[in-house]
Design a protein around this motif. Structure first.
Motif, PDB file in Angstrom:
ATOM      1  N   GLY A 192       0.807  -1.221   0.000  1.00 14.33           N
ATOM      2  CA  GLY A 192       0.000   0.000   0.000  1.00 14.33           C
ATOM      3  C   GLY A 192       0.835   1.262   0.000  1.00 14.33           C
ATOM      4  N   ASP A 193       2.143   1.135   0.257  1.00 21.77           N
ATOM      5  CA  ASP A 193       3.026   2.302   0.214  1.00 21.77           C
ATOM      6  C   ASP A 193       3.253   2.741  -1.231  1.00 21.77           C
ATOM      7  N   ALA A 194       3.463   4.042  -1.422  1.00 20.26           N
ATOM      8  CA  ALA A 194       3.743   4.602  -2.746  1.00 20.26           C
ATOM      9  C   ALA A 194       4.554   5.874  -2.552  1.00 20.26           C
ATOM     10  N   ASP A 195       5.087   6.397  -3.645  1.00 17.18           N
ATOM     11  CA  ASP A 195       5.854   7.634  -3.566  1.00 17.18           C
ATOM     12  C   ASP A 195       5.667   8.415  -4.866  1.00 17.18           C
ATOM     13  N   LEU A 196       5.627   9.736  -4.738  1.00 18.48           N
ATOM     14  CA  LEU A 196       5.411  10.582  -5.922  1.00 18.48           C
ATOM     15  C   LEU A 196       6.579  10.517  -6.903  1.00 18.48           C
ATOM     16  N   ALA A 197       7.783  10.171  -6.417  1.00 15.08           N
ATOM     17  CA  ALA A 197       8.915  10.020  -7.332  1.00 15.08           C
ATOM     18  C   ALA A 197       8.694   8.848  -8.284  1.00 15.08           C
ATOM     19  N   TRP A 198       8.027   7.803  -7.819  1.00 17.26           N
ATOM     20  CA  TRP A 198       7.707   6.659  -8.661  1.00 17.26           C
ATOM     21  C   TRP A 198       6.665   7.046  -9.711  1.00 17.26           C
ATOM     22  N   SER A 199       5.684   7.837  -9.320  1.00 18.40           N
ATOM     23  CA  SER A 199       4.679   8.305 -10.279  1.00 18.40           C
ATOM     24  C   SER A 199       5.304   9.214 -11.325  1.00 18.40           C
ATOM     25  N   GLN A 200       6.328   9.960 -10.923  1.00 18.96           N
ATOM     26  CA  GLN A 200       6.974  10.888 -11.852  1.00 18.96           C
ATOM     27  C   GLN A 200       7.582  10.167 -13.052  1.00 18.96           C
ATOM     28  N   ILE A 201       8.011   8.910 -12.883  1.00 28.67           N
ATOM     29  CA  ILE A 201       8.685   8.209 -13.976  1.00 28.67           C
ATOM     30  C   ILE A 201       7.778   7.188 -14.660  1.00 28.67           C
ATOM     31  N   SER A 202       6.502   7.167 -14.355  1.00 28.82           N
ATOM     32  CA  SER A 202       5.632   6.138 -14.936  1.00 28.82           C
ATOM     33  C   SER A 202       5.485   6.300 -16.452  1.00 28.82           C
ATOM     34  N   ALA A 243       6.704   3.596 -19.299  1.00 21.16           N
ATOM     35  CA  ALA A 243       5.801   3.116 -20.350  1.00 21.16           C
ATOM     36  C   ALA A 243       6.425   3.306 -21.732  1.00 21.16           C
ATOM     37  N   GLN A 244       7.112   4.434 -21.931  1.00 22.27           N
ATOM     38  CA  GLN A 244       7.767   4.666 -23.215  1.00 22.27           C
ATOM     39  C   GLN A 244       8.854   3.627 -23.483  1.00 22.27           C
ATOM     40  N   ALA A 271      13.114  22.082 -25.711  1.00 23.80           N
ATOM     41  CA  ALA A 271      12.129  21.834 -26.761  1.00 23.80           C
ATOM     42  C   ALA A 271      10.844  21.228 -26.213  1.00 23.80           C
ATOM     43  N   GLY A 272      10.881  20.797 -24.953  1.00 19.52           N
ATOM     44  CA  GLY A 272       9.697  20.200 -24.353  1.00 19.52           C
ATOM     45  C   GLY A 272       9.382  18.815 -24.863  1.00 19.52           C
ATOM     46  N   VAL A 273      10.399  18.094 -25.346  1.00 17.02           N
ATOM     47  CA  VAL A 273      10.172  16.759 -25.901  1.00 17.02           C
ATOM     48  C   VAL A 273      11.241  15.801 -25.390  1.00 17.02           C
ATOM     49  N   THR A 274      10.957  14.511 -25.547  1.00 18.87           N
ATOM     50  CA  THR A 274      11.948  13.455 -25.366  1.00 18.87           C
ATOM     51  C   THR A 274      12.280  12.900 -26.746  1.00 18.87           C
ATOM     52  N   LEU A 309       7.728  15.202 -23.217  1.00 22.06           N
ATOM     53  CA  LEU A 309       8.644  15.198 -22.082  1.00 22.06           C
ATOM     54  C   LEU A 309       7.882  14.730 -20.843  1.00 22.06           C
ATOM     55  N   THR A 310       8.537  13.952 -20.006  1.00 23.13           N
ATOM     56  CA  THR A 310       7.816  13.249 -18.948  1.00 23.13           C
ATOM     57  C   THR A 310       7.816  13.972 -17.602  1.00 23.13           C
ATOM     58  N   GLN A 311       8.154  15.271 -17.570  1.00 19.26           N
ATOM     59  CA  GLN A 311       8.101  15.997 -16.305  1.00 19.26           C
ATOM     60  C   GLN A 311       6.646  16.268 -15.923  1.00 19.26           C
ATOM     61  N   ARG A 312       6.270  15.925 -14.699  1.00 24.07           N
ATOM     62  CA  ARG A 312       4.880  16.050 -14.275  1.00 24.07           C
ATOM     63  C   ARG A 312       4.805  16.890 -13.006  1.00 24.07           C
ATOM     64  N   THR A 313       3.659  17.509 -12.781  1.00 22.49           N
ATOM     65  CA  THR A 313       3.459  18.283 -11.567  1.00 22.49           C
ATOM     66  C   THR A 313       3.142  17.350 -10.408  1.00 22.49           C
TER      67      THR A 313
END
Length: 325
Positions: free
Chosen positions: A172-182, A186-187, A260-263, A277-281
């Motif tokens: 049940g534990d999670a972290d926002l750093a893990w969500s940041q790279i989801s 996937a890519q 450029a805002g892209v990967t 680009l995969t940077q998320r808030t």
């Protein structure tokens, strides 16, 4: 609508919520969960704004508990924030002064919505500091929570915080750093799921090597691919500047380009492709964690089995409940 309630108690806050709903027509119906945010004063406003933004996707009640143990008085100050300014949520901000913050469960239990899940979110290093006063004061609240979300990105030492998170991990534990790279994960997975289906023999990453996103992605790669991952430090505005996977036909490379805002995706013998680009808030990361309330087994495996491999540690097996033996 903002209502201040200085020097109050949980029962009075609950009664005022009911009275305001009757007077204004606000309803608790349609709320899908209760989010309890444990934070410090310096992080409180950002946490409330993040939760309010996430509530536009997940209508919920947000209970923000601001821990202030060094205050000379023992008192509970509360503030109600109702209406459109706080998204699709009703927000209760509770400042626990002095010893009042020593029992968070008694502060919030009477305000939890009935028959919906409870999610805990710890800002900063409150969940991963060596001696966390927040964890010690949770009581039964920690046991009834479906998810417990931390945020090691803002810890003073993110690498040490990840180790502590691994030691304390519970399903049940999670972290926002893990969500940041989801999205990045996937890519990479989608790229490998295309012909030719060749085996990856090595991997290389470049970026901010002490950032939690960088280390979690490296641990995921070494655990998923079973190959060595070379880590290269780079002065980059983003945590992960480049990922390269080596196969017999050449390298698959993902290069982040913030300007450029892209990967940029480069495949052998194919034109360069541009991906988002995969940077998320923080709100986007929190919203993702609220979409699923079951155990994230992949995160648990990466935290407990993948991270030790980066330091040459042993590979441990996991049982069906995510406990490692």
């Amino acid at each position: 609508m903002i209502i201040d309630m200085p020097d109050t108690d949980t029962a009075s806050v609950g009664r005022r919520l009911v009275a305001e709903r009757e007077a204004t027509g606000f309803s608790a119906l349609g709320r899908v969960l209760t989010l309890v945010v444990i934070t410090r004063p310096e992080d409180a406003e950002h946490a409330v704004e993040t939760a309010a933004a996430a509530s536009r996707e997940h209508p919920m009640r947000v209970i923000t508990v601001i821990i202030r143990p060094d205050e000379p008085v023992d008192r509970l100050d509360a503030q109600l924030r109702l209406g459109a300014d706080d998204g699709a949520s009703e927000v209760v901000v509770m400042a626990a002064l002095g010893r009042v913050g020593g029992s968070i469960d008694t502060l919030v239990m009477g305000l939890l919505l009935p028959d919906v899940p409870v999610v805990l979110w710890f800002t900063g290093d409150l969940a991963t500091s060596p001696e966390s006063e927040a964890l010690a004061s949770l009581g039964s609240l920690g046991r009834i929570a479906a998810r417990r979300v931390s945020d090691v990105t803002h810890a003073a030492d993110p690498v040490a915080a990840l180790r502590i998170a691994a030691e304390r991990y519970q399903p049940g534990d999670a972290d926002l750093a893990w969500s940041q790279i989801s999205i990045l994960r996937a890519q990479l997975a989608a790229t490998l799921d295309q012909p030719p289906y060749l085996t990856v023999t090595a991997a290389r990453m470049r970026g901010r090597v002490r950032s939690p996103e960088f280390r979690l992605l490296a641990a995921w790669l070494v655990l998923s691919l079973g190959v060595p991952v070379t880590l290269e430090a780079a002065d980059s505005p983003i945590s992960i500047a480049e990922v390269a996977l080596t196969r017999a036909d050449g390298d698959i490379t993902l290069i982040g380009d913030p300007a450029a805002g892209v990967t940029r995706l480069r495949l052998p013998d194919l034109p360069e492709q541009h991906l988002p680009l995969t940077q998320r808030t923080a709100a986007e990361c929190l919203s993702e964690e609220l979409r699923r309330l079951d155990q994230d087994r992949v995160y648990g495996d990466v935290l407990r089995r993948g991270l030790p491999l980066l330091d040459g540690g042993p590979l441990r097996d996991a049982d069906e409940d995510g406990r490692h033996v």
